[in-house]
Design a protein around this motif. Structure first.
Motif, short mmCIF file in Angstrom:
data_model
loop_
_atom_site.label_atom_id
_atom_site.label_comp_id
_atom_site.label_asym_id
_atom_site.label_seq_id
_atom_site.Cartn_x
_atom_site.Cartn_y
_atom_site.Cartn_z
N MET A 1 17.93 83.31 17.28
CA MET A 1 18.32 83.50 18.65
C MET A 1 18.49 82.13 19.30
SD MET A 1 18.13 86.89 19.16
CE MET A 1 17.49 87.50 20.68
N ILE A 2 19.37 82.06 20.29
CA ILE A 2 19.55 80.83 21.04
C ILE A 2 19.22 81.10 22.51
CG2 ILE A 2 21.26 79.87 19.45
CD1 ILE A 2 23.45 80.63 21.47
N SER A 3 18.72 80.08 23.16
CA SER A 3 18.37 80.20 24.57
C SER A 3 19.57 79.82 25.43
CB SER A 3 17.20 79.27 24.89
OG SER A 3 16.88 79.33 26.26
N TRP A 13 17.48 85.04 25.83
CA TRP A 13 17.73 84.77 24.42
C TRP A 13 18.88 85.63 23.95
CZ3 TRP A 13 15.44 80.86 21.90
CH2 TRP A 13 14.32 80.31 22.50
N PHE A 14 19.72 85.04 23.11
CA PHE A 14 20.93 85.71 22.67
C PHE A 14 21.11 85.52 21.16
CE2 PHE A 14 25.48 86.15 22.04
CZ PHE A 14 25.76 87.28 22.79
N ASN A 15 21.50 86.57 20.47
CA ASN A 15 21.77 86.48 19.04
C ASN A 15 23.22 86.04 18.85
OD1 ASN A 15 22.21 86.85 16.32
ND2 ASN A 15 21.05 88.75 16.22
N PRO A 16 23.45 84.80 18.38
CA PRO A 16 24.82 84.28 18.29
C PRO A 16 25.69 84.95 17.23
CG PRO A 16 23.29 82.72 17.35
CD PRO A 16 22.46 83.81 17.97
N TYR A 18 26.55 87.85 17.34
CA TYR A 18 27.40 88.77 18.09
C TYR A 18 28.46 88.09 18.96
CZ TYR A 18 24.01 92.17 16.54
OH TYR A 18 23.21 92.95 15.76
N THR A 32 31.11 89.07 23.58
CA THR A 32 30.49 89.59 22.36
C THR A 32 31.47 90.45 21.57
OG1 THR A 32 29.70 91.65 23.34
CG2 THR A 32 28.28 89.72 23.58
N ASN A 50 24.22 74.89 19.39
CA ASN A 50 23.07 75.78 19.19
C ASN A 50 23.38 76.88 18.18
OD1 ASN A 50 21.53 74.29 20.95
ND2 ASN A 50 21.91 75.63 22.69
N MET A 51 24.62 77.37 18.18
CA MET A 51 25.03 78.38 17.20
C MET A 51 24.94 77.81 15.78
SD MET A 51 28.39 80.09 18.98
CE MET A 51 28.94 80.79 17.44
N PHE A 54 21.37 77.52 14.68
CA PHE A 54 20.86 78.84 14.34
C PHE A 54 21.36 79.27 12.96
CE2 PHE A 54 21.62 83.44 14.24
CZ PHE A 54 20.33 83.91 14.38
#
Length: 71
Positions: A1-3, A13-16, A18, A32, A50-51, A54
């Motif tokens: 996850m990235i902030s 927090w987001f799951n990159p 998607y 998304t 950040n992606m 991750f």
């Protein structure tokens, strides 16, 4: 996850995995794979950095690299 940070200052927090599309016009907008959009404070370059971090952490970058290698 990235902030990430919404324009109102709320962090989330987001799951990159998607992320389908990232645009800057001028705010950074993430779309998304389900068609939902998020406008964030981080620049496009920071989101991409950040992606990539991750993807390295979960081993996805190595898998893609090996898949593209010629034998």
């Amino acid at each position: 996850m990235i902030s990430l940070t919404r324009l109102n200052g709320d962090a989330f927090w987001f799951n990159p995995i998607y992320i389908e599309k990232i645009q800057c016009n001028p705010d950074t907008t993430i779309t998304t794979t389900q068609g939902k959009s998020f406008v964030v404070k981080e620049s496009e370059a920071i989101v991409i950095k950040n992606m990539k971090r991750f993807y390295r952490e979960i081993g996805l970058v190595r898998i893609v690299h090996k898949a593209g290698e010629e034998e």
